[in-house]
Design an enzyme around this catalytic site. Structure first.
Site, PDB file in Angstrom:
ATOM      1  N   TRP A  97      -8.132   8.820  16.021  1.00  0.00           N
ATOM      2  CA  TRP A  97      -6.687   9.041  15.983  1.00  0.00           C
ATOM      3  C   TRP A  97      -6.250  10.253  15.151  1.00  0.00           C
ATOM      4  O   TRP A  97      -5.154  10.767  15.333  1.00  0.00           O
ATOM      5  CB  TRP A  97      -5.975   7.809  15.409  1.00  0.00           C
ATOM      6  N   GLU A 103       0.844  -1.201   0.000  1.00  0.00           N
ATOM      7  CA  GLU A 103       0.000   0.000   0.000  1.00  0.00           C
ATOM      8  C   GLU A 103       0.875   1.246   0.000  1.00  0.00           C
ATOM      9  O   GLU A 103       1.942   1.271   0.635  1.00  0.00           O
ATOM     10  CB  GLU A 103      -0.913  -0.001   1.229  1.00  0.00           C
ATOM     11  N   GLU A 107      -2.882  10.471   3.018  1.00  0.00           N
ATOM     12  CA  GLU A 107      -4.058  10.688   3.853  1.00  0.00           C
ATOM     13  C   GLU A 107      -3.992  12.121   4.376  1.00  0.00           C
ATOM     14  O   GLU A 107      -2.923  12.603   4.760  1.00  0.00           O
ATOM     15  CB  GLU A 107      -4.110   9.694   5.013  1.00  0.00           C
ATOM     16  N   ASP A 118       0.263   5.436   0.567  1.00  0.00           N
ATOM     17  CA  ASP A 118      -0.793   6.299   1.082  1.00  0.00           C
ATOM     18  C   ASP A 118      -0.498   7.783   0.979  1.00  0.00           C
ATOM     19  O   ASP A 118       0.606   8.238   1.280  1.00  0.00           O
ATOM     20  CB  ASP A 118      -1.016   6.030   2.573  1.00  0.00           C
ATOM     21  N   GLY A 121      -4.125  13.017  18.015  1.00  0.00           N
ATOM     22  CA  GLY A 121      -4.162  11.686  18.613  1.00  0.00           C
ATOM     23  C   GLY A 121      -5.528  11.250  19.085  1.00  0.00           C
ATOM     24  O   GLY A 121      -5.643  10.392  19.971  1.00  0.00           O
ATOM     25  N   ARG A 130      10.294   5.216  19.543  1.00  0.00           N
ATOM     26  CA  ARG A 130       9.216   4.346  19.068  1.00  0.00           C
ATOM     27  C   ARG A 130       9.733   2.941  18.786  1.00  0.00           C
ATOM     28  O   ARG A 130       9.065   1.944  19.043  1.00  0.00           O
ATOM     29  CB  ARG A 130       8.602   4.942  17.805  1.00  0.00           C
ATOM     30  N   THR A 178       1.694  10.501   5.014  1.00  0.00           N
ATOM     31  CA  THR A 178       2.111   9.510   4.027  1.00  0.00           C
ATOM     32  C   THR A 178       2.572   8.251   4.739  1.00  0.00           C
ATOM     33  O   THR A 178       3.116   8.305   5.848  1.00  0.00           O
ATOM     34  CB  THR A 178       3.246  10.045   3.133  1.00  0.00           C
ATOM     35  N   GLU A 186       5.517   6.066   8.552  1.00  0.00           N
ATOM     36  CA  GLU A 186       4.826   7.329   8.378  1.00  0.00           C
ATOM     37  C   GLU A 186       5.785   8.511   8.273  1.00  0.00           C
ATOM     38  O   GLU A 186       6.785   8.587   8.988  1.00  0.00           O
ATOM     39  CB  GLU A 186       3.873   7.587   9.551  1.00  0.00           C
ATOM     40  N   ASN A 222       3.907   1.195   9.392  1.00  0.00           N
ATOM     41  CA  ASN A 222       4.746   1.898  10.362  1.00  0.00           C
ATOM     42  C   ASN A 222       5.892   2.659   9.697  1.00  0.00           C
ATOM     43  O   ASN A 222       7.002   2.718  10.224  1.00  0.00           O
ATOM     44  CB  ASN A 222       5.302   0.937  11.416  1.00  0.00           C
TER      45      ASN A 222
END
Length: 305
Positions: free
Chosen positions: A221, A127, A131, A129, A225, A291, A145, A156, A154
């Site tokens: 989200w 995929e 968005e 993206d 958030g 993260r 993106t 982004e 994961n």
């Protein structure tokens, strides 16, 4: 999808008559750069696909909220408190440039997500993206993106637009070939994801994808958030789409793989992208060491330009 909370600063959209950010050209010059970047793609494309919403897409969800103009050249997607909606391309593609002009929801769009993306089928899908995460009136949209390879995302990166994406249409292009994926906004590259399969890094090169456009309730989200919810008193939320471009290889055999050569951005485009990323990028997964507990994705150590 990771929930990323970013408190938006006071960002003033540029007026149309103002000069673009340093290193960026005018919209006309950007369009010329995009054309140059895609010349090799067109030269090798044996099957340029005519694009028309009426003939080349089909509603797959919330059809009552999909409106296509009589000539098939324009589209609106609407989110209400009953449902959002989505359209899919009829064909699947393997490599090419898929583009769309989009005018985002104006006013208080908090909690809404307007999307434009490519995806294959199945749990191990690929995929790519775009968005667009809505926000409270007066706060900027977020261009979100992401890329999935074999079902794993994961990856982004997020940007604030350097223009008002609700006042007029802007072009968003996904350029995908065997060597790289490039996200363009009005002809300016903002992100590259290169093919490092030779190093064991997954890359979407084996699954054909359809192109999709949708608007939906992402209040869990999308805005701060999930702290800011949709104001249904502002509904309906309407996004406009125009000038669908499917300059891509319709997938029916392995010919698509050999249709498109490797390509790279020009030095001018690399400068443009560096300026946009330096001024307007607000999140990059490759910089989020906490993260990943310091175990960063392997592509983060490789050049991406």
């Amino acid at each position: 999808m990771a929930i990323i909370y970013l408190k938006p600063p006071q960002v003033r959209y540029r007026k149309q008559e103002e000069a673009p950010p340093a290193g960026c050209r005018s919209a006309m010059a950007d369009a010329r750069i995009l054309i140059v970047a895609l010349v090799s793609l067109f030269a090798f494309d044996r099957r340029l696909v005519h694009a028309n919403f009426a003939n080349d897409t089909v509603p797959s969800w919330g059809a009552q909220n999909v409106r296509i103009s009589a000539d098939g050249e324009n589209l609106t997607l609407t989110l209400t408190n009953q449902t959002g909606c989505r359209i899919d391309t009829v064909n699947r593609f393997m490599f090419g440039s898929i583009e769309m002009n989009i005018k985002l929801v104006a006013g208080n769009s908090a909690g809404t997500v307007t999307s434009y993306y490519m995806s294959s089928d199945g749990s191990a899908h690929d995929e790519i993206d775009f968005e667009f995460l809505g926000n409270s009136t007066g706060q900027p949209y977020i261009i979100h993106t992401n890329i999935y390879t074999q079902g794993m995302g994961n990856k982004e990166q997020q940007f604030y637009p350097w223009f008002d994406p609700t006042s007029s249409f802007h072009n968003y292009t996904i350029h995908w070939n065997p060597s790289e994926i490039v996200w363009f906004v009005d002809g300016t590259p903002i992100r590259v994801f290169r093919n490092y399969e030779s190093l064991g890094i997954p890359y979407p090169s084996k699954q054909a994808m359809k192109a999709y456009s949708s608007i939906w309730n992402g209040e869990g989200w999308a805005t701060e958030g999930g702290r800011v919810k949709i104001d249904w008193g502002s509904a309906p939320f309407v996004a406009g789409y125009a000038r669908l471009g499917l300059r891509a290889c319709v997938w029916d055999d392995a010919q698509c793989v050999s249709t498109y050569p490797a390509s790279t951005l020009t030095p001018d485009q690399q400068t443009q992208m560096a300026n946009i990323r330096g001024s307007y990028m607000i999140y990059d997964y490759c910089r989020d060491t906490s993260r990943f507990n310091g175990n960063m994705p392997p592509e983060c150590s490789q050049p991406q330009d």
